[in-house]
Enzyme design. Structure first.
Site, PDB file in Angstrom:
ATOM      1  N   ASN A  93       0.801  -1.214  -0.126  1.00  0.00           N
ATOM      2  CA  ASN A  93       0.073   0.193   0.004  1.00  0.00           C
ATOM      3  C   ASN A  93       0.941   1.281   0.054  1.00  0.00           C
ATOM      4  O   ASN A  93       1.459   1.607   1.161  1.00  0.00           O
ATOM      5  CB  ASN A  93      -0.977  -0.247   1.333  1.00  0.00           C
ATOM      6  CG  ASN A  93      -1.680   1.272   1.204  1.00  0.00           C
ATOM      7  OD1 ASN A  93      -2.042   2.180   0.511  1.00  0.00           O
ATOM      8  ND2 ASN A  93      -2.171   1.412   2.558  1.00  0.00           N
ATOM      9  N   LYS A 146       0.282   4.189  -0.370  1.00  0.00           N
ATOM     10  CA  LYS A 146      -0.556   5.371   0.159  1.00  0.00           C
ATOM     11  C   LYS A 146      -0.078   6.584  -0.743  1.00  0.00           C
ATOM     12  O   LYS A 146       0.111   6.472  -2.139  1.00  0.00           O
ATOM     13  CB  LYS A 146      -0.061   5.745   1.470  1.00  0.00           C
ATOM     14  CG  LYS A 146      -0.293   4.426   2.426  1.00  0.00           C
ATOM     15  CD  LYS A 146      -0.113   4.602   3.758  1.00  0.00           C
ATOM     16  CE  LYS A 146      -0.313   3.376   4.727  1.00  0.00           C
ATOM     17  NZ  LYS A 146      -0.678   3.499   5.914  1.00  0.00           N
ATOM     18  N   HIS A 153      -9.848   0.810   4.626  1.00  0.00           N
ATOM     19  CA  HIS A 153      -8.111   0.912   5.208  1.00  0.00           C
ATOM     20  C   HIS A 153      -8.740   1.990   6.450  1.00  0.00           C
ATOM     21  O   HIS A 153      -9.763   3.011   6.176  1.00  0.00           O
ATOM     22  CB  HIS A 153      -7.367   1.543   4.270  1.00  0.00           C
ATOM     23  CG  HIS A 153      -5.973   1.691   5.066  1.00  0.00           C
ATOM     24  ND1 HIS A 153      -5.705   2.693   5.951  1.00  0.00           N
ATOM     25  CD2 HIS A 153      -4.940   1.118   4.820  1.00  0.00           C
ATOM     26  CE1 HIS A 153      -4.519   2.292   6.391  1.00  0.00           C
ATOM     27  NE2 HIS A 153      -3.974   1.313   5.612  1.00  0.00           N
ATOM     28  N   GLU A 160      -5.770  -5.540  10.305  1.00  0.00           N
ATOM     29  CA  GLU A 160      -4.954  -4.548  10.566  1.00  0.00           C
ATOM     30  C   GLU A 160      -5.109  -3.683  11.722  1.00  0.00           C
ATOM     31  O   GLU A 160      -6.075  -2.783  11.574  1.00  0.00           O
ATOM     32  CB  GLU A 160      -5.001  -3.770   9.222  1.00  0.00           C
ATOM     33  CG  GLU A 160      -3.812  -2.760   9.170  1.00  0.00           C
ATOM     34  CD  GLU A 160      -3.559  -2.290   7.934  1.00  0.00           C
ATOM     35  OE1 GLU A 160      -2.385  -2.536   7.279  1.00  0.00           O
ATOM     36  OE2 GLU A 160      -4.450  -1.340   7.347  1.00  0.00           O
ATOM     37  N   GLY A 205       1.903   2.010  11.185  1.00  0.00           N
ATOM     38  CA  GLY A 205       3.100   3.212  10.980  1.00  0.00           C
ATOM     39  C   GLY A 205       3.770   3.582  12.769  1.00  0.00           C
ATOM     40  O   GLY A 205       4.562   4.463  12.739  1.00  0.00           O
ATOM     41  N   SER A 216       2.871  -2.132  10.430  1.00  0.00           N
ATOM     42  CA  SER A 216       4.214  -2.104  10.698  1.00  0.00           C
ATOM     43  C   SER A 216       4.854  -3.491  10.347  1.00  0.00           C
ATOM     44  O   SER A 216       5.778  -4.072  11.182  1.00  0.00           O
ATOM     45  CB  SER A 216       4.305  -1.786  12.263  1.00  0.00           C
ATOM     46  OG  SER A 216       4.122  -0.583  12.568  1.00  0.00           O
ATOM     47  N   GLY A 229       2.595  -1.119   4.314  1.00  0.00           N
ATOM     48  CA  GLY A 229       2.727   0.408   3.972  1.00  0.00           C
ATOM     49  C   GLY A 229       3.998   0.802   3.715  1.00  0.00           C
ATOM     50  O   GLY A 229       4.730   0.535   2.589  1.00  0.00           O
ATOM     51  N   GLY A 230       4.633   1.318   4.662  1.00  0.00           N
ATOM     52  CA  GLY A 230       6.054   2.119   4.748  1.00  0.00           C
ATOM     53  C   GLY A 230       6.910   1.408   4.020  1.00  0.00           C
ATOM     54  O   GLY A 230       7.795   1.821   2.965  1.00  0.00           O
TER      55      GLY A 230
HETATM   56  P1  PGA Z   1       2.519   0.585   7.680  1.00  0.00           P
HETATM   57  O1  PGA Z   1       1.114   0.692   6.971  1.00  0.00           O
HETATM   58  O2  PGA Z   1       3.302  -0.802   7.093  1.00  0.00           O
HETATM   59  O3  PGA Z   1       3.431   1.535   7.446  1.00  0.00           O
HETATM   60  O4  PGA Z   1       2.250   0.260   9.165  1.00  0.00           O
HETATM   61  C1  PGA Z   1       0.291  -0.598   6.820  1.00  0.00           C
HETATM   62  C2  PGA Z   1      -1.050  -0.153   6.223  1.00  0.00           C
HETATM   63  O5  PGA Z   1      -1.191   1.127   6.532  1.00  0.00           O
HETATM   64  O6  PGA Z   1      -1.617  -0.708   5.390  1.00  0.00           O
END
Ligand code: PGA
Length: 254
Positions: A7, A9, A96, A168, A174, A214, A235-236
């Protein structure tokens, strides 16, 4: 077959950044012939066609981070499921927690979007998870149950196997904090029970249940493999092709 979904974003804001991303992916995917995983990249939709044209690998697919609940019409600024499908997407992340929080999406709207995705042959990646406060108040199970049942309301039994359900937890996104593998496993079992109680499913019709929040190379074994999940939503780390594909390799080889 495990799945790793990126993702991206609202990132990759320039041609240069996008070019660097493509070069990174090209390097990391060169000679890779994944047999046991699917890799899905969900960029901002302005990039969808170029991702599809530039990232070529049999294991790599593409998707949207959101879709509108209608197919077309007077909805300024929105993107619909047929657009995503017709311009190279096969997946759509739906519900999400950032959409729920900043764009007031509730389970009813998530349900409409899931139906719209299925109607247009997109695989819905439905996000379900409790907030920090709900966790502190001991409401995890009731929150997960309500989100799941309301998101899937009215969906035919035979369609359920096409879904991907993501556990999630909102507090893990994050934050660098993740639940233990036992906690994730418990939620997986809870989700499976909710699904088999509500729908008429055989074991091989169970949708894929994945973990998000995360996810990093250093915790992927714990959050995905030890907990018995079918994959991850990242995500990140999906912004870093090398780390992202390294995580894919862990899933490929285990
Ligand atoms: P993250 O985000 O891996 O940066 O925690 C996951 C997401 O929001 O789908």
């Amino acid at each position: 077959m495990k799945i790793i979904i990126g993702n991206i974003k609202m990132n990759i804001v320039s041609q240069i950044e996008r070019e660097n991303y493509f070069k990174g992916m090209e390097n990391c995917l060169a000679g890779k012939n994944f047999k046991n995983i699917k890799v899905v990249l969900c960029p901002p939709l302005i990039h969808l066609e170029s991702f599809k044209n530039r990232i070529k690998n049999e294991a790599v697919f593409f998707g949207a981070q959101n879709i509108h609940e209608e197919e077309m019409g007077r909805f300024t600024g929105e993107i619909s499921a047929p657009m995503v499908k017709n311009f190279g997407g096969d997946y759509a992340i739906i519900g999400h927690s950032e959409r729920r929080k900043y764009f007031s999406e509730d389970n009813g709207l998530v349900n409409e979007k899931v139906k719209m995705a299925l109607k247009n042959n997109l695989i819905p990646v439905i996000c379900i998870g409790e907030t920090e406060e709900e966790r502190a108040n001991g409401q995890i199970k009731s929150v997960i149950t309500n989100q799941l049942l309301e998101s899937l309301d009215g969906i035919a039994d035979k369609k359920i196997s096409q879904l991907i359900i993501t556990y999630e937890p909102v507090w893990a996104i994050g934050s660098g904090r993740v639940p233990t593998s036992d906690e994730i496993m418990e939620i997986r079992i809870l989700m499976q029970k909710i699904l088999t109680d509500k729908f008429n499913l055989s074991l091989d019709e169970m949708p894929q249940i994945i973990y998000g929040g995360s996810v990093e190379f250093k915790n992927i074994k714990e959050v995905c493999l030890e907990s018995g999940m079918s994959g991850v939503l990242v995500g990140g780390e999906s912004l870093h092709p090398m780390d992202f594909i390294k995580m894919g390799e862990v899933l490929e080889n285990n």
